[in-house]
Design an enzyme around this catalytic site. Structure first.
Site, mmCIF file in Angstrom:
data_model
loop_
_atom_site.group_PDB
_atom_site.id
_atom_site.type_symbol
_atom_site.label_atom_id
_atom_site.label_comp_id
_atom_site.label_asym_id
_atom_site.label_seq_id
_atom_site.Cartn_x
_atom_site.Cartn_y
_atom_site.Cartn_z
ATOM 1 N N GLU A 8 35.695 35.761 41.225
ATOM 2 C CA GLU A 8 34.928 36.952 40.842
ATOM 3 C C GLU A 8 34.763 37.044 39.328
ATOM 4 O O GLU A 8 33.716 37.449 38.832
ATOM 5 C CB GLU A 8 35.595 38.225 41.379
ATOM 6 C CG GLU A 8 35.494 38.375 42.890
ATOM 7 C CD GLU A 8 34.049 38.504 43.381
ATOM 8 O OE1 GLU A 8 33.168 38.857 42.586
ATOM 9 O OE2 GLU A 8 33.813 38.207 44.568
ATOM 10 N N ASP A 31 27.713 45.479 42.228
ATOM 11 C CA ASP A 31 27.357 44.633 41.085
ATOM 12 C C ASP A 31 25.831 44.666 40.965
ATOM 13 O O ASP A 31 25.173 45.486 41.622
ATOM 14 C CB ASP A 31 27.896 43.202 41.264
ATOM 15 C CG ASP A 31 27.197 42.459 42.394
ATOM 16 O OD1 ASP A 31 26.448 43.093 43.172
ATOM 17 O OD2 ASP A 31 27.381 41.232 42.501
ATOM 18 N N TYR A 66 34.717 47.010 40.226
ATOM 19 C CA TYR A 66 34.054 45.990 41.038
ATOM 20 C C TYR A 66 35.040 44.896 41.478
ATOM 21 O O TYR A 66 35.152 44.575 42.666
ATOM 22 C CB TYR A 66 32.880 45.352 40.255
ATOM 23 C CG TYR A 66 32.412 44.094 40.932
ATOM 24 C CD1 TYR A 66 31.548 44.166 42.005
ATOM 25 C CD2 TYR A 66 32.913 42.856 40.560
ATOM 26 C CE1 TYR A 66 31.172 43.025 42.696
ATOM 27 C CE2 TYR A 66 32.555 41.706 41.236
ATOM 28 C CZ TYR A 66 31.681 41.803 42.301
ATOM 29 O OH TYR A 66 31.334 40.677 42.980
#
Ligand code: SF4
Length: 351
Positions: A39, A140, A122
């Protein structure tokens, strides 16, 4: 008791994910550390680019413990070329905290995850939903675009009121079975079908629920925000070398400033011309009698800066022991974690 049926949009998204999602290496694991690495790499970086780094990084640092034990230079070298180096430093700091405070296990509690360096809402949501199967939302750029279109939101997604709405919509949608896959389905939809330039509504699993499609406004939404152009900045950079051939060395400094945080870099200063280069040379502690030669220019663009860099060449350089400069063999400079601007300058001068 009969199972509660899935809301139709949720069911369509999960079916889309099962049938049409790309097979990506980070989708084959539930290891929270590996998902965390992926990520962070995927922030502001294309999937194709990350594919070249993810497996290599995890082979080099397969666990949080191994990444925590690595030096900053080793981490930067493994990250070199991916850009946005602050991400790597924060990942390193976050992983060190996980080892110190949680024995190397990424915490399952959302609050604890979000308190780690480099983990925002996030990333915490991605790790929580994918690794721990928790109903935590993510928003996102891809998810924001999809949700703006589905809900016909007529304002730029960056606005704080819109952000609040998007997180609330994502939160509603993630409740239910398979939250990790649901979140990834939204991201996948944004990346492959509901793309920025050409949403492919004919192949979209949620078009029956989409206001933008119903109103023919998919090309207009989301509303763009007015972007600032990268600020031009003029710089001089010193290419100070010593020795020749295979043993040649380049004098580098560690860029602690925000432009190249943590990377080794050419000594640089704002401005143009010999006078500025000479002042930089003196200030950097390079012997004052060495001749400076103009060695061309290069342009280097970051998201927020357009740098016009004048290169000045010094040979036979001897940095003073008291300064912040250090000579490194040119042949192995790539293993150090150097800025892309530095490698561009070396290539341009054939060094
Ligand atoms: S119908 Fe079109 S605009 Fe709406 S979510 Fe699907 S691809 Fe995007």
């Amino acid at each position: 008791m009969r199972a509660v049926p899935e809301p139709p949009m949720r069911a369509a998204l999960l079916r889309f994910y099962d049938e049409r999602a790309r097979d990506l290496p980070w989708r084959r694991t539930r290891d929270p550390y590996a998902i965390w690495v992926s990520e962070i790499m995927l922030q502001q970086t294309r999937v194709d680019t990350v594919l070249g780094y993810y497996d290599r990084f995890l082979s080099r640092f397969p666990t949080a413990g191994e990444l925590a034990r690595a030096s900053e230079d080793e981490v930067m070298a493994a990250w070199s070329g991916l850009g946005y180096y602050r991400r790597a430093r924060l990942l390193h700091a976050g992983v060190r905290e996980v080892v110190e405070r949680y024995g190397g296990q990424v915490p399952e509690e959302a609050e604890a995850r979000r308190a780690l360096p480099g983990i925002g809402r996030y990333t915490a949501g991605a790790i929580g939903s994918i690794a721990f199967d928790r109903a935590e939302p993510i928003v996102d750029g891809n998810v924001a675009r999809v949700l703006c279109r589905i809900h016909g939101i007529d304002q730029p997604p960056e606005r704080s009121a819109v952000q609040k709405r998007l997180w609330a919509e994502a939160e509603r949608l993630v409740q239910g079975p398979r939250p990790g896959e649901l979140n990834q389905a939204l991201m996948e939809l944004g990346a492959t079908v509901c793309t920025k330039a050409s949403p492919d509504c004919g192949r979209c699993p949620v078009r029956a629920h989409c206001q933008a499609h119903a109103q023919g406004r998919q090309a207009e939404l989301p509303r763009p925000r007015t972007r600032k152009a990268p600020k031009p900045v003029a710089l001089v950079a010193l290419l100070a070398t010593r020795g020749r051939g295979a043993g040649a060395q380049l004098v580098l400094t560690r860029g602690e400033g925000s432009l190249f945080g943590g990377l080794w870099n050419l000594p640089m200063a704002e401005g143009r011309g010999r006078r500025v280069a000479r002042a930089l040379q003196e200030q950097s502690g390079l012997a004052g009698t060495l001749a400076l030669r103009a060695a061309g220019e290069l342009e280097h663009v970051l998201s927020h800066r357009r740098m016009q860099v004048q290169l000045w060449r010094i040979t036979g350089a001897r940095p003073s022991a008291a300064g912040s400069l250090a000579p490194h063999p040119i042949a192995t400079v790539g293993e150090l974690g150097v800025s892309r601007l530095t490698t561009k300058a070396l290539e341009q001068l054939g060094l």
